[in-house]
Design a protein around this motif. Structure first.
Motif, PDB file in Angstrom:
ATOM      1  N   SER A   1      42.138  32.707  41.430  1.00 60.34           N
ATOM      2  CA  SER A   1      41.159  33.160  42.425  1.00 60.34           C
ATOM      3  C   SER A   1      41.802  33.343  43.796  1.00 60.34           C
ATOM      4  O   SER A   1      42.328  32.392  44.373  1.00 60.34           O
ATOM      5  CB  SER A   1      40.016  32.150  42.521  1.00 60.34           C
ATOM      6  OG  SER A   1      39.430  31.930  41.258  1.00 60.34           O
TER       7      SER A   1
ATOM      8  N   TYR B   1      39.967  35.538  46.145  1.00 57.13           N
ATOM      9  CA  TYR B   1      38.858  35.912  47.020  1.00 57.13           C
ATOM     10  C   TYR B   1      37.571  35.391  46.388  1.00 57.13           C
ATOM     11  O   TYR B   1      37.526  35.085  45.187  1.00 57.13           O
ATOM     12  CB  TYR B   1      38.805  37.420  47.255  1.00 57.13           C
ATOM     13  CG  TYR B   1      39.106  38.287  46.059  1.00 57.13           C
ATOM     14  CD1 TYR B   1      38.092  38.660  45.170  1.00 57.13           C
ATOM     15  CD2 TYR B   1      40.394  38.748  45.804  1.00 57.13           C
ATOM     16  CE1 TYR B   1      38.354  39.471  44.078  1.00 57.13           C
ATOM     17  CE2 TYR B   1      40.668  39.552  44.698  1.00 57.13           C
ATOM     18  CZ  TYR B   1      39.652  39.914  43.842  1.00 57.13           C
ATOM     19  OH  TYR B   1      39.915  40.713  42.751  1.00 57.13           O
TER      20      TYR B   1
ATOM     21  N   THR C   1      34.259  36.631  45.760  1.00 61.97           N
ATOM     22  CA  THR C   1      33.479  37.386  44.781  1.00 61.97           C
ATOM     23  C   THR C   1      34.173  38.701  44.448  1.00 61.97           C
ATOM     24  O   THR C   1      35.074  39.150  45.178  1.00 61.97           O
ATOM     25  CB  THR C   1      32.070  37.701  45.319  1.00 61.97           C
ATOM     26  OG1 THR C   1      32.169  38.653  46.390  1.00 61.97           O
ATOM     27  CG2 THR C   1      31.389  36.442  45.831  1.00 61.97           C
TER      28      THR C   1
ATOM     29  N   SER D   1      37.190  42.273  46.593  1.00 63.09           N
ATOM     30  CA  SER D   1      38.509  42.735  46.146  1.00 63.09           C
ATOM     31  C   SER D   1      39.078  43.818  47.067  1.00 63.09           C
ATOM     32  O   SER D   1      40.295  43.896  47.268  1.00 63.09           O
ATOM     33  CB  SER D   1      38.434  43.255  44.710  1.00 63.09           C
ATOM     34  OG  SER D   1      37.555  44.366  44.612  1.00 63.09           O
TER      35      SER D   1
ATOM     36  N   HIS E   1      38.572  36.780  41.520  1.00 60.85           N
ATOM     37  CA  HIS E   1      37.556  36.105  42.320  1.00 60.85           C
ATOM     38  C   HIS E   1      37.341  34.695  41.765  1.00 60.85           C
ATOM     39  O   HIS E   1      38.036  34.264  40.834  1.00 60.85           O
ATOM     40  CB  HIS E   1      36.255  36.909  42.262  1.00 60.85           C
ATOM     41  CG  HIS E   1      35.706  37.050  40.874  1.00 60.85           C
ATOM     42  ND1 HIS E   1      36.418  37.620  39.845  1.00 60.85           N
ATOM     43  CD2 HIS E   1      34.516  36.684  40.336  1.00 60.85           C
ATOM     44  CE1 HIS E   1      35.701  37.607  38.741  1.00 60.85           C
ATOM     45  NE2 HIS E   1      34.538  37.032  39.013  1.00 60.85           N
TER      46      HIS E   1
END
Length: 636
Positions: free
Chosen positions: A229, A231, A233, A237, A277
């Motif tokens: 992960s 970021y 959500t 991106s 994410h």
């Protein structure tokens, strides 16, 4: 069933991770996760901020690091620049201190080469059963060992093409590596990582996961489900891609052009996917087995819920034999009373005497209750050292001039009673709690040309291993955030870009107003308070939405505000510890030389109990000294 993220990066993984600690905590809370790990690349500088954010959401923080591994970290040559990755978590407070020492070691001049790196044998010196490791994602040693040319394998578009690079001896290679890891960390402290979250876009990841499951079954080593992960959500991106472009010093258009032409680009996996994410349990269940998911929770349970924050750990100040620190501070106040107040006649009248006496007693009680007498003695000693060398220190700046004790002991030259200055603006004991004591903040102004000598004096007095300057991080904020977005999107020319960003005020000029905003944003403040300056590009509607030709770019810049971009050395901060710093604080390489500096920002250092002193080099004091010296020569 639940799951916990164990492989996760924040914006402390500079220009690689996007997530801020509070965003991580909010996302995990929304998904119902009860714990989360932080494994930034080669650093643990985000540990304090991450811990605070997680605890604010009732999430257990798990502290770790994704180390850069080198087969021989002491060999510095272009041929030895390739690095693999290994995620390591601390099981408990002892493991946390082991992690600190390992990260500090990776920043030693002997090992550092472009990045902080370490070899497995050296890392093993800190693995005494209190660290957990897992390997198996793309870029790790165990995944790389499957292929004859792992870089080429990772870039292939089909499983058939990936299989062409499989090493005939891959089982033997990976098995040997797994046994090595178990030897280093302990049989129960090593797991095989199965990372499938992006297997739909990466045939190499899918094949590696199959290989890891085979080795797990063969060797009876548990597998653990992870994501990678970077970021919060999927929707983030695009912002992450912009950061990566900034890292590679290119633009989004150029990257997209290369991708469309099937040309090789850096960070290609991130560029082609939005799966990096923090996934939901349902997303993990879609690609990992129940056992792999359960083992993530098992790892979480193996990690104790410990606190890395602490009360101030002041170094002991050596007082004359007949005094302790509190007594000595009181004695210096008595001497200052006689020298500064009696001699000047300020306390000749009973009313004035009572006023000064009440103020001194009140301040001494506050300082005594907080156990901060030593702090004032240390600052006084530094200021006295400046004067003893014939240099000129600053007379007192900011709220510190509101402290009568500082005036009486010679730290400042401003009588706060005479000028109606308030002690509580300098130090408010109401902010202290049972578990946290706030620290005073006295700026020690010294001639800029003598600052290094002053710091050398502090090192000699308290020990070179216990004194250090500290790191600071450059953020994308206001002008820099908007300029970065405009540049990466090639939205306009250089002159127009400067014209647009010039409309934004410097952050420090509106800091008080930003502090009152729910989400402090220089860009949003400008759109709200100076709308005409940006009207040709972007406008803020009453409902909070943006419109205009550049509205999407402004939105992105506002999302990126506060994101870390660079690492440097704090201009003033010096930490003085009662312990060897590389055992209680990560020490990182100072990019300006081969020295190391404390790898946490000043507020985080103070939260851990380390005491920060601000020693500021002021050029004006050099000029004043020059004038004084010229006048003295004329008198001679």
């Amino acid at each position: 069933m639940n799951w916990t993220p164990l492989h996760l990066h924040s914006h402390y993984s500079l220009l690689d991770g996007l997530s801020k600690p509070d965003q991580i905590a909010s996302r995990c809370s929304k998904l119902g996760f009860t714990s989360c790990a932080l494994t930034d690349h080669g650093t643990i500088s985000g540990a304090v901020s991450f811990s605070k954010s997680c605890r604010s959401k009732n999430i257990k923080p798990i502290l770790g690091c994704e180390f850069y591994l080198s087969p021989d970290a002491r060999l510095k040559s272009p041929e030895n620049r390739s690095l693999s990755h290994l995620c390591v978590l601390s099981k408990n407070k002892k493991g946390w201190h082991n992690l600190i020492e390992a990260v500090s070691r990776s920043n030693d001049e002997e090992l550092f080469y472009y990045r902080p790196r370490i070899d497995l044998q050296t890392l093993g010196d800190y693995a005494d059963g209190n660290l957990i490791a897992f390997s198996g994602h793309l870029g790790s040693d165990m995944a790389n060992a499957i292929f004859t040319d792992y870089k080429s394998a990772y870039n292939q578009d089909t499983e058939e093409e990936v299989k062409k690079f499989v090493d005939p001896n891959w089982v033997e290679n990976v098995t040997k590596m797994a046994y090595t890891y178990m030897d280093v960390f302990g049989k129960d402290n090593f797991l095989i990582e199965v990372q499938c979250i992006d297997q739909e876009n990466s045939p190499a990841a899918k094949l590696v996961a199959q290989g890891m499951r085979y080795i797990s079954k063969k060797l009876r080593i548990p597998t653990v489900a992870t994501a990678d992960s970077h970021y919060p959500t999927k929707q983030d991106s695009g912002d992450h891609m912009l950061l990566l472009c900034s890292s590679m010093k290119t633009t989004l258009r150029k990257i997209r052009s290369k991708l469309n032409n099937n040309e090789e680009v850096g960070f290609s996996g991130f560029m082609k996917s939005s799966n990096f994410h923090i996934p939901s349990l349902e997303e993990i269940q879609a690609v990992n087995t129940e056992a792999e998911i359960a083992n993530a929770m098992l790892v979480s349970d193996m990690c104790e819920d410990y606190d890395i924050l602490g009360k101030p750990m002041l170094p002991e100040f050596k007082c004359p034999e007949e005094y302790n620190e509190e007594q000595y501070l009181r004695e210096l106040c008595r001497q200052g009373w006689s020298k500064l107040l009696k001699t000047s006649g300020k306390v000749n009248l009973e009313e004035a005497k009572a006023l000064y006496a009440d103020r001194v007693q009140k301040e001494l009680k506050v300082i005594s209750d907080a156990k901060l007498s030593g702090y004032f003695l240390i600052v006084r000693d530094i200021v006295n050292n400046v004067r003893s060398n014939g240099w000129i220190p600053g007379p007192g700046r900011g709220s510190a001039a509101g402290c009568l004790i500082s005036y009486l002991v010679g730290i400042t030259h401003v009588d706060p009673i005479e000028y109606g200055l308030i002690f509580e603006r300098f130090y408010n004991s109401g902010r202290n709690t049972k578990d946290h004591v706030s620290l005073p903040d006295i700026d020690i102004d010294v001639p800029a040309s003598k600052r290094d000598e002053v710091i050398d004096y502090i090192r000699e007095k308290y020990g070179h291993s216990k004194v250090s300057q500290m790191v600071t991080f450059g953020r994308l904020q206001g002008r820099s955030a908007l300029k970065e977005v405009l540049r990466m999107n090639e939205a306009c020319g250089f002159d127009e870009m400067n014209s647009i960003t010039k409309s934004l005020p410097p952050e420090q000029e509106i800091s008080d107003q930003l502090a009152s905003m729910d989400s402090p944003s220089v860009i949003q403040w400008t759109l709200m308070n100076q709308p005409d300056s940006l009207r040709d590009y972007c406008r803020l509607n009453d409902d909070g939405s943006l419109e205009g030709d550049y509205s999407k770019l402004f939105e992105q810049a506002m999302r990126l505000e506060g994101t870390f971009k660079s690492q440097g050395k704090h201009a003033a901060g010096v930490v003085i510890s009662s312990n060897n710093l590389n055992e209680v604080c990560p020490m990182v390489r100072d990019k300006t030389n081969t020295d190391k500096i404390a790898g946490l920002e000043m507020n985080d250092l103070e939260s851990m109990g380390h005491v920060k002193f601000d020693v500021l080099g002021i050029s004006l004091l050099d000029k004043v000294m020059g004038i004084r010296d010229d006048l003295e020569q004329q008198d001679d």
